[in-house]
Design a protein around this motif. Structure first.
Motif, PDB file in Angstrom:
ATOM      1  N   MET A 196      33.506  26.806  30.788  1.00 21.49           N
ATOM      2  CA  MET A 196      33.040  27.429  32.033  1.00 21.49           C
ATOM      3  C   MET A 196      33.968  27.034  33.185  1.00 21.49           C
ATOM      4  N   LYS A 197      34.300  28.024  34.018  1.00 21.12           N
ATOM      5  CA  LYS A 197      35.134  27.737  35.174  1.00 21.12           C
ATOM      6  C   LYS A 197      34.393  26.835  36.151  1.00 21.12           C
ATOM      7  N   GLN A 198      35.179  26.031  36.857  1.00 21.06           N
ATOM      8  CA  GLN A 198      34.584  25.070  37.784  1.00 21.06           C
ATOM      9  C   GLN A 198      33.720  25.762  38.836  1.00 21.06           C
ATOM     10  N   SER A 199      34.198  26.879  39.392  1.00 18.83           N
ATOM     11  CA  SER A 199      33.459  27.563  40.449  1.00 18.83           C
ATOM     12  C   SER A 199      32.090  28.041  39.959  1.00 18.83           C
ATOM     13  N   LYS A 200      32.045  28.524  38.732  1.00 12.84           N
ATOM     14  CA  LYS A 200      30.769  28.986  38.172  1.00 12.84           C
ATOM     15  C   LYS A 200      29.842  27.802  37.914  1.00 12.84           C
ATOM     16  N   ARG A 201      30.413  26.703  37.426  1.00 15.68           N
ATOM     17  CA  ARG A 201      29.612  25.496  37.180  1.00 15.68           C
ATOM     18  C   ARG A 201      29.055  24.958  38.489  1.00 15.68           C
ATOM     19  N   HIS A 202      29.869  24.961  39.531  1.00 10.92           N
ATOM     20  CA  HIS A 202      29.407  24.495  40.836  1.00 10.92           C
ATOM     21  C   HIS A 202      28.224  25.318  41.325  1.00 10.92           C
ATOM     22  N   GLN A 203      28.316  26.642  41.189  1.00 16.79           N
ATOM     23  CA  GLN A 203      27.228  27.495  41.660  1.00 16.79           C
ATOM     24  C   GLN A 203      25.956  27.254  40.858  1.00 16.79           C
ATOM     25  N   GLU A 204      26.100  27.057  39.556  1.00 16.99           N
ATOM     26  CA  GLU A 204      24.923  26.775  38.716  1.00 16.99           C
ATOM     27  C   GLU A 204      24.284  25.445  39.108  1.00 16.99           C
ATOM     28  N   ILE A 205      25.113  24.449  39.415  1.00 18.43           N
ATOM     29  CA  ILE A 205      24.582  23.145  39.856  1.00 18.43           C
ATOM     30  C   ILE A 205      23.789  23.314  41.145  1.00 18.43           C
ATOM     31  N   ILE A 206      24.338  24.073  42.094  1.00 22.92           N
ATOM     32  CA  ILE A 206      23.632  24.336  43.361  1.00 22.92           C
ATOM     33  C   ILE A 206      22.302  25.013  43.096  1.00 22.92           C
ATOM     34  N   ASP A 207      22.297  26.008  42.210  1.00 25.32           N
ATOM     35  CA  ASP A 207      21.064  26.748  41.896  1.00 25.32           C
ATOM     36  C   ASP A 207      20.014  25.832  41.268  1.00 25.32           C
ATOM     37  N   ILE A 208      20.457  24.947  40.377  1.00 23.96           N
ATOM     38  CA  ILE A 208      19.527  24.015  39.721  1.00 23.96           C
ATOM     39  C   ILE A 208      18.906  23.073  40.749  1.00 23.96           C
ATOM     40  N   VAL A 209      19.740  22.539  41.624  1.00 31.28           N
ATOM     41  CA  VAL A 209      19.249  21.609  42.648  1.00 31.28           C
ATOM     42  C   VAL A 209      18.259  22.302  43.574  1.00 31.28           C
ATOM     43  N   LYS A 210      18.561  23.530  43.980  1.00 24.58           N
ATOM     44  CA  LYS A 210      17.657  24.275  44.859  1.00 24.58           C
ATOM     45  C   LYS A 210      16.321  24.534  44.177  1.00 24.58           C
ATOM     46  N   THR A 211      16.365  24.812  42.883  1.00 25.83           N
ATOM     47  CA  THR A 211      15.140  25.120  42.141  1.00 25.83           C
ATOM     48  C   THR A 211      14.313  23.877  41.868  1.00 25.83           C
ATOM     49  N   GLN A 212      14.982  22.802  41.407  1.00 23.93           N
ATOM     50  CA  GLN A 212      14.257  21.606  40.972  1.00 23.93           C
ATOM     51  C   GLN A 212      14.082  20.573  42.073  1.00 23.93           C
ATOM     52  N   GLY A 213      14.956  20.609  43.069  1.00 20.64           N
ATOM     53  CA  GLY A 213      14.911  19.598  44.108  1.00 20.64           C
ATOM     54  C   GLY A 213      15.751  18.377  43.773  1.00 20.64           C
ATOM     55  N   TYR A 214      15.843  18.048  42.468  1.00 21.19           N
ATOM     56  CA  TYR A 214      16.644  16.904  42.022  1.00 21.19           C
ATOM     57  C   TYR A 214      17.123  17.185  40.605  1.00 21.19           C
ATOM     58  N   VAL A 215      18.337  16.790  40.295  1.00 15.41           N
ATOM     59  CA  VAL A 215      18.835  16.878  38.918  1.00 15.41           C
ATOM     60  C   VAL A 215      19.670  15.638  38.639  1.00 15.41           C
ATOM     61  N   SER A 216      19.548  15.116  37.428  1.00 17.53           N
ATOM     62  CA  SER A 216      20.291  13.906  37.077  1.00 17.53           C
ATOM     63  C   SER A 216      21.662  14.263  36.509  1.00 17.53           C
ATOM     64  N   THR A 217      22.580  13.321  36.626  1.00 17.12           N
ATOM     65  CA  THR A 217      23.913  13.494  36.054  1.00 17.12           C
ATOM     66  C   THR A 217      23.832  13.712  34.556  1.00 17.12           C
ATOM     67  N   ASP A 218      22.980  12.966  33.885  1.00 17.22           N
ATOM     68  CA  ASP A 218      22.841  13.092  32.428  1.00 17.22           C
ATOM     69  C   ASP A 218      22.390  14.490  32.023  1.00 17.22           C
ATOM     70  N   ASP A 219      21.446  15.064  32.776  1.00 15.08           N
ATOM     71  CA  ASP A 219      20.979  16.422  32.474  1.00 15.08           C
ATOM     72  C   ASP A 219      22.122  17.433  32.618  1.00 15.08           C
ATOM     73  N   LEU A 220      22.954  17.250  33.638  1.00 14.72           N
ATOM     74  CA  LEU A 220      24.068  18.177  33.849  1.00 14.72           C
ATOM     75  C   LEU A 220      25.140  18.028  32.772  1.00 14.72           C
ATOM     76  N   VAL A 221      25.398  16.806  32.354  1.00 13.56           N
ATOM     77  CA  VAL A 221      26.361  16.570  31.266  1.00 13.56           C
ATOM     78  C   VAL A 221      25.902  17.300  30.007  1.00 13.56           C
ATOM     79  N   GLU A 222      24.620  17.169  29.681  1.00 10.56           N
ATOM     80  CA  GLU A 222      24.081  17.817  28.475  1.00 10.56           C
ATOM     81  C   GLU A 222      24.092  19.340  28.615  1.00 10.56           C
ATOM     82  N   ARG A 223      23.773  19.828  29.804  1.00  9.35           N
ATOM     83  CA  ARG A 223      23.698  21.277  30.012  1.00  9.35           C
ATOM     84  C   ARG A 223      25.069  21.944  29.896  1.00  9.35           C
ATOM     85  N   PHE A 224      26.083  21.339  30.520  1.00 11.23           N
ATOM     86  CA  PHE A 224      27.400  21.979  30.582  1.00 11.23           C
ATOM     87  C   PHE A 224      28.361  21.501  29.501  1.00 11.23           C
TER      88      PHE A 224
END
Length: 253
Positions: free
Chosen positions: A1-29
């Protein structure tokens, strides 16, 4: 996945959940922890997220995620947490039920109980529980918030303070890693404090997205809670505070 797309997905996750852990993002991407840390640092420097130890939160600590969004977030986890909580509540008990989507899940899970007496400042909770003929539901007075059916204000605070009940069922917006209990609304926090002060046993239900999540109003400390129910192991620093303060903690798998 391109960095720009990953960045946008991270922003969307944070907005939806309020908090996301580094470990969850490592596993997701499926990338390295170092890559995620760089992503988070880049986004934080652009003020698109707020960097936090072990993860990221929304950039503002003054505004919560909308009620409509929170109602469907971590839904299965909240239901499991609620079922674990109600196992500790006997028939015939008296209890406060707080504002929030997790307390609303607890209300639904209580429908198999008998002869409960419930005081609540949550219109949604009252609507669920009044369907049970042997329940006595007492609704607090005050100002009704259109966005979520919560009732807050001085009248609510005075009303809650009249009671002394067996259990206080609470939700919260965030728990800092030092054990601070955090929320967004000062008026809501005052009512939560009254529930803590007037409950013989305070039960807090939170899903894992609340660990390390930032919010601007300090409600109190984890030492004021008797029982914590969650769906994942709390971060090590917070787990230490729970153990030191002898808070009964249940991890619901």
């Amino acid at each position: 996945m391109k960095q720009s797309k990953r960045h946008q997905e991270i922003i969307d996750i944070v907005k939806t959940q309020g908090y996301v852990s580094t470990d969850d993002l490592v596993e997701r991407f499926k990338v390295s922890p170092q890559t995620i840390r760089r992503d988070l640092n880049d986004l934080a420097s652009e003020n698109k997220i707020r960097r936090h130890h072990g993860g990221a939160t929304i950039p503002s600590s003054s505004e919560n995620t909308s009620y409509t969004t929170r109602k469907v977030m971590q839904l299965a986890e909240k239901d499991r947490i609620a079922m674990a909580m109600v196992k500790h509540i006997p028939d015939g008990a008296t209890l406060f039920i707080d504002i929030g989507t997790t307390p609303e899940a607890v209300a639904r899970a209580l429908l198999n109980h008998n002869d409960l007496r419930i005081v609540t400042n949550n219109l949604n909770v009252a609507s669920v529980l009044t369907g049970k003929a042997d329940f006595r539901v007492i609704l607090a007075g005050g100002e009704v918030r259109n966005r979520d059916g919560g009732i807050v204000g001085e009248a609510t605070l005075d009303f809650i303070s009249q009671f002394r009940l067996d259990f206080g069922i609470m939700g919260i917006s965030g728990i800092d890693l030092d054990g601070s209990l955090l929320d967004f609304d000062y008026h809501e926090v005052r009512v939560k404090q009254a529930i803590i002060e007037n409950s013989r046993c305070v039960m807090l239900g939170v899903d894992h997205t609340k660990f390390g999540r930032n919010a601007m109003v300090n409600l109190g400390d984890i030492s004021q809670i008797d029982m914590l129910f969650t769906d994942a192991q709390p971060p090590e620093e917070l787990a230490k505070h729970l153990q030191e303060n002898d808070v009964h903690t249940e991890i619901v798998g």
